[in-house]
Design an enzyme around this catalytic site. Structure first.
Site, mmCIF file in Angstrom:
data_model
loop_
_atom_site.group_PDB
_atom_site.id
_atom_site.type_symbol
_atom_site.label_atom_id
_atom_site.label_comp_id
_atom_site.label_asym_id
_atom_site.label_seq_id
_atom_site.Cartn_x
_atom_site.Cartn_y
_atom_site.Cartn_z
ATOM 1 N N GLU A 40 -5.088 1.583 2.948
ATOM 2 C CA GLU A 40 -4.862 0.430 3.822
ATOM 3 C C GLU A 40 -4.967 0.831 5.278
ATOM 4 O O GLU A 40 -5.494 0.075 6.106
ATOM 5 C CB GLU A 40 -3.480 -0.169 3.538
ATOM 6 C CG GLU A 40 -3.163 -1.453 4.294
ATOM 7 C CD GLU A 40 -2.492 -1.246 5.648
ATOM 8 O OE1 GLU A 40 -2.240 -2.239 6.336
ATOM 9 O OE2 GLU A 40 -2.217 -0.077 6.019
ATOM 10 N N GLU A 41 -4.465 2.018 5.597
ATOM 11 C CA GLU A 41 -4.388 2.430 6.991
ATOM 12 C C GLU A 41 -5.760 2.565 7.649
ATOM 13 O O GLU A 41 -5.889 2.434 8.861
ATOM 14 C CB GLU A 41 -3.626 3.756 7.109
ATOM 15 C CG GLU A 41 -2.165 3.693 6.679
ATOM 16 C CD GLU A 41 -1.299 2.858 7.622
ATOM 17 O OE1 GLU A 41 -1.850 2.291 8.581
ATOM 18 O OE2 GLU A 41 -0.090 2.774 7.401
ATOM 19 N N ASP A 47 6.476 2.825 7.048
ATOM 20 C CA ASP A 47 5.133 2.321 6.799
ATOM 21 C C ASP A 47 4.334 3.330 5.994
ATOM 22 O O ASP A 47 3.880 4.347 6.528
ATOM 23 C CB ASP A 47 4.452 2.058 8.145
ATOM 24 C CG ASP A 47 3.073 1.451 8.008
ATOM 25 O OD1 ASP A 47 2.692 1.050 6.897
ATOM 26 O OD2 ASP A 47 2.360 1.367 9.036
ATOM 27 N N HIS A 103 0.832 -1.207 0.000
ATOM 28 C CA HIS A 103 0.000 0.000 0.000
ATOM 29 C C HIS A 103 0.866 1.255 0.000
ATOM 30 O O HIS A 103 2.061 1.219 0.306
ATOM 31 C CB HIS A 103 -0.995 -0.023 1.155
ATOM 32 C CG HIS A 103 -0.442 0.286 2.514
ATOM 33 N ND1 HIS A 103 -0.487 1.541 3.070
ATOM 34 C CD2 HIS A 103 0.135 -0.507 3.457
ATOM 35 C CE1 HIS A 103 0.031 1.516 4.290
ATOM 36 N NE2 HIS A 103 0.422 0.278 4.548
ATOM 37 N N HIS A 146 3.671 5.218 12.928
ATOM 38 C CA HIS A 146 2.485 6.059 12.736
ATOM 39 C C HIS A 146 2.630 7.453 13.357
ATOM 40 O O HIS A 146 1.619 8.087 13.691
ATOM 41 C CB HIS A 146 1.241 5.383 13.295
ATOM 42 C CG HIS A 146 0.693 4.291 12.426
ATOM 43 N ND1 HIS A 146 -0.550 3.736 12.605
ATOM 44 C CD2 HIS A 146 1.214 3.641 11.357
ATOM 45 C CE1 HIS A 146 -0.771 2.791 11.698
ATOM 46 N NE2 HIS A 146 0.294 2.718 10.931
ATOM 47 N N ASP A 188 4.275 -4.924 3.213
ATOM 48 C CA ASP A 188 3.707 -3.682 3.737
ATOM 49 C C ASP A 188 4.861 -2.718 3.981
ATOM 50 O O ASP A 188 5.226 -1.928 3.121
ATOM 51 C CB ASP A 188 2.915 -3.991 5.009
ATOM 52 C CG ASP A 188 2.105 -2.804 5.512
ATOM 53 O OD1 ASP A 188 2.641 -1.688 5.536
ATOM 54 O OD2 ASP A 188 0.941 -2.990 5.906
#
Length: 728
Positions: A415-416, A378, A368, A530, A444
């Site tokens: 995706e998140e 990420d 993603h 994140h 990922d």
């Protein structure tokens, strides 16, 4: 984390690679000698074998083509700005991916979907207690002196938890450790009433959506989740070290479902049926209460004012932390969250390398693109690996390579928020994918740091091990990735996880339609997850200073794809699957001691599956032996039949009704744990039923356990029939 490998001093730091073996000689000049008809026919039938390089040549060539510089350039371009799903910045990132793939002459298209996303409108949080002045929290992640991304950091979404309910709550705080069911059970046992309170829990053990939902089920009016220093700040903070800074906040989704919330169980295609936004927000998969994430510094400030009994030792923080108490109060939290749940357009990017002999068979690679902030780890380390291997596939094409089977490269969006882009695409193309897909290969976050980690459905275990022996350890030129993998586990054994968790885009492929799948990465965790600090600087300083780890992941990912796309007989091993089924049954048996439930149906079905797997092994060896002695004499219909059975066996582990209470999850062997969306559970339906029976201890609940055992026995029996290729 071990020191990075030393630079070799060249201007372009390329990973040392295994040299390709020379191709076989080119076409010889034909001589006009008479040949017996049989020999002539055999020569014509096998002509392509004599003049085309073997698949092993192309695999070696693929491994020789990695470029650290290309990987670094792609990551820098993709992480210039925060690029949350549904934003203009993420559309720009999609353009970069489309441009990169199109430049390689691969047919590339954008597949858009209109889906429900969530963004913050207003957030506030303050702390008060008798004898203390009210403290308002800034809810801001600070930049640092010299931060090259300080200016564009203002574009990052404010810290929030997507899909949290809008509302205001002012109530006493209760500390709930990691927010697991057992943590709330402990509070209840200690007489701590959570009803109407604001729960404070820390990240670290379960999915954040489960934390908030568990708090709601316990009666809480709101929830606050913080990053505890013990788990996220155990060393020097970024930018001096890799750990989370004091104001760092982990943002993310709290939706426990999969895909677009307005189209549960079906695709979000143009003109489709939808539930209303209020209906979507009212489901049990939504958190249902206001919630906010906060930094470790803010979490500690709250804990300092919570009174009541001292929390257990394993609920405490690290060295230098205050004493953690359970509450409730006297600390009072005043929390307001107003969200905007709105329909937004997301964009999947799909690129196709058409197969030559079996174009209707698909090997799908996915990663993603969307990120909560800059996304260097990420997910864009994975996006870089996807573009890097695509570049190498293009170079192979220039040398004459065409895959036997079609390779599809997918770059997912949203995706998140809940695996949205990949799920909608799978739901829209379910019939085609179910009938044609050989395997799905997911990356990922390609690079978290040191070590190699892999998860898979078990028939792909041996393929992963074999491939890892051919890829160089990016941190040690004298070792293979296999050696590094062995060293990554304290037991000195290869450890392969199972992809039953809901943490990435393999979910729709494995758990919804039963596609054999893998997921790989370098490293497995990182502290700035994140947060605003997941940027190019963090990656360049701590994650992969020379970008060799990115190259290694691309090598491993691409090599597995080449094996699956080019080998005549699919490199699957179902004997490994039988072993894993047995391991799961052993755990079930231990939990059923002394209760009126029999695991005999499960044991019998596994024994039958073992026999089918052994039969398949014998058939594969016979065909491979025949191929060695007479490479052009394999019966193509026999090969086709064998491959069909290898490909379709995983589908047989699915059930059209799905898990009880969780019908989207069709796979009865692997799915997320009921109480932790990140956790992979073997025999999830049985596990769910046992947990319920242990709580209620009624004859009806234990009959439900027996029913679930029969259900998994039935799908294993179906898988045995598919694998053996016979009818009853």
């Amino acid at each position: 984390m071990p020191p990075p490998p030393e630079d070799d001093g060249s201007s372009s730091a390329r990973t040392p690679l295994i040299p390709p073996t020379p191709p076989p000689p080119g076409r010889a000049v034909a001589r006009l000698h008479p040949l017996p008809l049989l020999v002539a026919a055999a020569f014509a039938a096998s002509y392509h074998l004599l003049v085309a390089p073997a698949p092993s040549y192309y695999r070696s060539l693929f491994l020789s083509l990695g470029s650290n510089d290309t990987a670094a350039a792609h990551l820098h371009a993709l992480t210039l700005r925060p690029h949350l799903a549904g934003t203009e910045a993420n559309a720009r990132a999609a353009e970069h991916v489309v441009s990169a793939l199109s430049s390689l002459s691969f047919p590339t298209r954008v597949v858009p979907y209109s889906v429900l996303l969530a963004y913050p409108v207003h957030r506030s949080l303050s702390l008060s207690a008798p004898g203390h002045a009210t403290t308002p929290f800034a809810l801001v992640q600070d930049t640092y002196p010299g931060d090259p991304y300080a200016a564009v950091s203002a574009e990052a979404v404010p810290t929030f938890l997507a899909y949290a309910a809008s509302g205001s709550v002012a109530a006493e705080a209760v500390y709930a450790n990691y927010g697991r069911p057992e943590d709330f059970a402990y509070l209840a046992a200690r007489g701590v009433d959570v009803t109407g309170k604001v729960v404070l829990a820390r990240y670290g053990k379960v999915y954040r959506g489960d934390i908030v939902i568990n708090a709601r089920k316990a009666g809480a009016a709101a929830a606050v989740i913080y990053t505890d220093a013990k788990d996220y700040a155990a060393g020097e903070a970024f930018p001096d070290g890799p750990w989370m800074p004091p104001t760092g906040v982990q943002v993310g989704s709290t939706f426990k479902g999969v895909g677009d919330p307005t189209t549960p169980m079906w695709a979000s295609s143009e003109g489709c049926e939808r539930v209303s936004i209020p209906e979507a927000m009212a489901t049990d998969d939504m958190p249902g209460i206001p919630a906010l994430p906060v930094s470790g510094r803010d979490g500690e400030a709250i804990l300092q004012l919570i009174g009541g009994d001292v929390a257990p030792k394993d609920w405490q923080g690290g060295d230098g932390s205050p004493v953690y108490r359970l509450g409730p109060g006297p600390a009072v939290l005043n929390l307001t969250y107003i969200g905007n749940e709105t329909m937004a357009t997301i964009q999947n990017v799909i690129s196709v390398i058409e197969g030559k002999e079996e174009p209707e068979r698909y090997i799908i690679l996915g990663n993603h693109r969307d990120a909560w902030t800059f996304g260097a780890v990420d997910p864009n380390s994975g996006t870089v690996a996807l573009l890097e291997l695509a570049q190498r596939f293009s170079e192979l094409q220039k040398k004459g390579w065409r895959p036997r089977r079609t390779i599809i490269l997918c770059n997912w969006d949203a995706e998140e928020y809940g695996l949205v882009g990949s799920t909608e695409w799978v739901e829209e193309n379910r019939a085609m994918l179910t009938s044609r897909t050989v395997a799905y290969l997911n990356v990922d976050s390609a690079v978290y740091g040191a070590g190699f980690y892999a998860s898979a459905t078990p028939q792909l275990d041996e393929l992963l091990k074999e491939a890892s022996k051919q890829v160089q350890n990016p941190d040690n030129e004298t070792q293979s990735l296999y050696d590094l993998w062995m060293a990554s586990d304290s037991s000195s054994m290869i450890k392969i996880g199972r992809i039953g968790g809901g943490g990435s885009d393999y979910s729709a492929f494995v758990q919804h339609i039963g596609i054999p799948s893998i997921d790989i990465s370098m490293g497995s965790e990182y502290a700035v997850y994140h947060s605003l600090y997941d940027d190019f600087v963090w990656m360049e300083k701590f994650g992969d200073p020379l970008f060799r780890r990115h190259v290694a992941v691309a090598s491993m990912w691409g090599l597995v794809a080449l094996r699956l796309s080019d080998e005549e007989i699919l490199p699957f091993n179902y004997s490994t699957y039988a072993v894993e089924l047995e391991k799961g049954a052993i755990d079930i048996n231990k939990r059923l001691l002394g209760v009126p439930v029999s695991s005999s149906p499960l044991q019998k079905s596994i024994a039958e599956f073992k026999r089918a797997a052994l039969q398949m092994d014998s058939e594969m060896k016979a065909l491979q032996t025949r191929k060695v002695w007479n490479p052009w004499r394999n019966n193509p219909l026999k090969v086709r039949d064998l491959n069909e059975r290898l490909m379709m066996t995983e589908r047989a582990f699915t059930d059209r009704e799905g898990l009880s209470g969780r019908p989207w999850y069709k796979h009865l062997i692997y799915a997320p744990s009921l109480h932790d969306d990140y956790g992979a559970q073997v025999y999830p339906g049985v596990d769910d039923a046992i947990q319920m029976a242990e709580r209620t201890n009624t004859s009806e609940s234990w009959r439900s356990v027996q029913h679930e055992i029969y259900r998994i026995a039935r799908v294993i029996n179906q898988a045995s029939l598919v694998l053996s290729g016979g009818l009853t």
